[in-house]
Design an enzyme around this catalytic site. Sequence first.
Site, PDB file in Angstrom:
ATOM      1  N   THR A  10      -3.196   5.038  -3.831  1.00  0.00           N
ATOM      2  CA  THR A  10      -2.124   5.796  -3.165  1.00  0.00           C
ATOM      3  C   THR A  10      -0.779   5.602  -3.876  1.00  0.00           C
ATOM      4  O   THR A  10       0.049   6.493  -3.850  1.00  0.00           O
ATOM      5  CB  THR A  10      -1.989   5.354  -1.696  1.00  0.00           C
ATOM      6  OG1 THR A  10      -1.929   3.930  -1.630  1.00  0.00           O
ATOM      7  CG2 THR A  10      -3.156   5.824  -0.871  1.00  0.00           C
ATOM      8  N   THR A  11      -0.577   4.438  -4.512  1.00  0.00           N
ATOM      9  CA  THR A  11       0.654   4.229  -5.290  1.00  0.00           C
ATOM     10  C   THR A  11       0.523   4.943  -6.630  1.00  0.00           C
ATOM     11  O   THR A  11       1.453   5.601  -7.088  1.00  0.00           O
ATOM     12  CB  THR A  11       0.899   2.720  -5.517  1.00  0.00           C
ATOM     13  OG1 THR A  11       0.790   2.046  -4.269  1.00  0.00           O
ATOM     14  CG2 THR A  11       2.272   2.470  -6.091  1.00  0.00           C
TER      15      THR A  11
ATOM     16  N   ASP B  80      -8.901  -0.187   2.990  1.00  0.00           N
ATOM     17  CA  ASP B  80      -8.851   0.336   1.616  1.00  0.00           C
ATOM     18  C   ASP B  80     -10.110  -0.055   0.843  1.00  0.00           C
ATOM     19  O   ASP B  80     -10.657   0.735   0.078  1.00  0.00           O
ATOM     20  CB  ASP B  80      -7.608  -0.194   0.883  1.00  0.00           C
ATOM     21  CG  ASP B  80      -6.352   0.565   1.278  1.00  0.00           C
ATOM     22  OD1 ASP B  80      -6.445   1.420   2.175  1.00  0.00           O
ATOM     23  OD2 ASP B  80      -5.279   0.301   0.698  1.00  0.00           O
TER      24      ASP B  80
ATOM     25  N   ASP C 151       0.868  -1.183   0.000  1.00  0.00           N
ATOM     26  CA  ASP C 151       0.000   0.000   0.000  1.00  0.00           C
ATOM     27  C   ASP C 151       0.907   1.237   0.000  1.00  0.00           C
ATOM     28  O   ASP C 151       1.709   1.416   0.916  1.00  0.00           O
ATOM     29  CB  ASP C 151      -0.890  -0.035   1.246  1.00  0.00           C
ATOM     30  CG  ASP C 151      -1.751   1.211   1.374  1.00  0.00           C
ATOM     31  OD1 ASP C 151      -2.357   1.588   0.365  1.00  0.00           O
ATOM     32  OD2 ASP C 151      -1.791   1.807   2.458  1.00  0.00           O
TER      33      ASP C 151
END
Length: 528
Positions: free
Chosen positions: A91-92, A396, A58
């Site tokens: 998020t990446t 998530d 994550d």
Amino acid sequence: MVGISGETYHERSKGKDVRTSNIIAAKAVANAVRTSLGPRGMDKLMELSSGEVLISNDGATILSKMNVLHPAAKMLVELSQSQDIEAGDGTTTVVVIAGALLEACNSLLSKGIHPTAIAASFMKAADQATKILEGIARPVDLKVRSDLISAVNTCLSSKVVCQNSDLLAPIAVDSVLGILEDPETATNVDLRDIRMVEQMGGTIDDTELVNGLVFRKGSTKSAGGPSQITNAKVALIQFCLSAPKTDMDNNIVVSDYAAMDRILRDERKFLLGLCKKVKKSGANVVLIQKSILRDAYNELSLHFLAKMGILVVTDVERTDVEFICRTLGCTPVAHVDSISAEKLGHAQHVGDVTMPGSGHKVVKFTGIQNPGHTMTVLLRGSNELVLAEANRSIHDAQCVVRSLVKKRFLISGGGAPEVEAALRLKEYALGMTGMDSYCIKAFAEALEVIPYTLAENAGMKPIDIVTELRKKHAEGITGAGINVKKSVVSDMYDLNVLQPLLVSTSAINLATETVCMILKVDDLIVVQ
């Protein structure tokens, strides 16, 4: 200083050096998490300063644990956290897009284009990209559970616990839908209404969604007492079931046995009086809040409560009190005289449950009469690492459902939205003039880093795949994306690889804002 030679912009060397240094530092952070993008992305093993080991892919988790010193690189860490708060997923992606945009900035700056002009063009391109994605998005109805589960499966496909997504995806969807007061009109969800209870032992397959309340430890039965109660009336007490203490630290010296007997007799009488008042209110389950200044309970009070047939749960955390009150519909009681039947919560059944795969017991409250829109997820896992990663993954997944509540549109995954946005932005750039056209074209090419990285991480030939994706999108197949399982380009809508519109639009907008901010910095001042 700035000098003008023809029409080319020459900047002073200091500003140029600072900007280059910022771009290099931020790109280094982006490259660190780039390999963890997508379902075939690698996981990172982190050893924290405390000696604890963490496994995750994550982006927000990895970056928050990294010890980043450069101020521009810290901006990318904060960017990833912003995306985590706004959308919860991607998020990446947001960091990889920011890294690609900075790469594009480098080449534009080397051609002599002013940073402010680049920033203005990039903001125009981000607005246009958002409109393009909104144009290809499909509306979603929160009542169609299968669409929500498809979106959550896409999110979980890149996690360590992806093989358990058949179990975790419905849990994530049902837990969020369970706390919505009205799915038709809701515009946001507070995920703090969902409590995650971790229990070591068993496997992730033993994870369950409890429409009620679960405590991490079993009931206190040192003095006997019941372990199962039907038609429970629950009292949450904040006063201490132990002998009173003075405010100041002092010692009492007792010289004869008669006085000692009298002290013990009075203590017994005092505690019995407290327990009788609790029993008189009609409570048959007592939750005792932790106390710092004196013992919240002692063996004698537990013995009296057990004799009265009252189930006792001790060491309730102060931070959990609000959640418990909302779930059970009870009111915390601060003094024994104010305890009454109106302040009690109700549940059909309260009892100890032994966890399979371990000897641990938990207290489970089920059949709550008027639940206050709260849910509990009981997480199981073989060790701390798996439990922690499962917790992050479910969070998530819940954020994906929350994104769909905020903005009720789905788009295809697998790099399809980025390729579509890149293709349409290039067409849009042809209609522009001057530097705008050049900068928007560079922005469009930077977006293709997502499908390129997805293909690269899956062991495919990235250039061939991206070229084929462009061809399919030019033919009007807006859902064409990378099928990493078969290493081909497929229509993502047919494979049910879907993601919320908010994840992609938020990633592009937040990345663009951060890049424009880094671009506009031309000096670094260290203040002592």
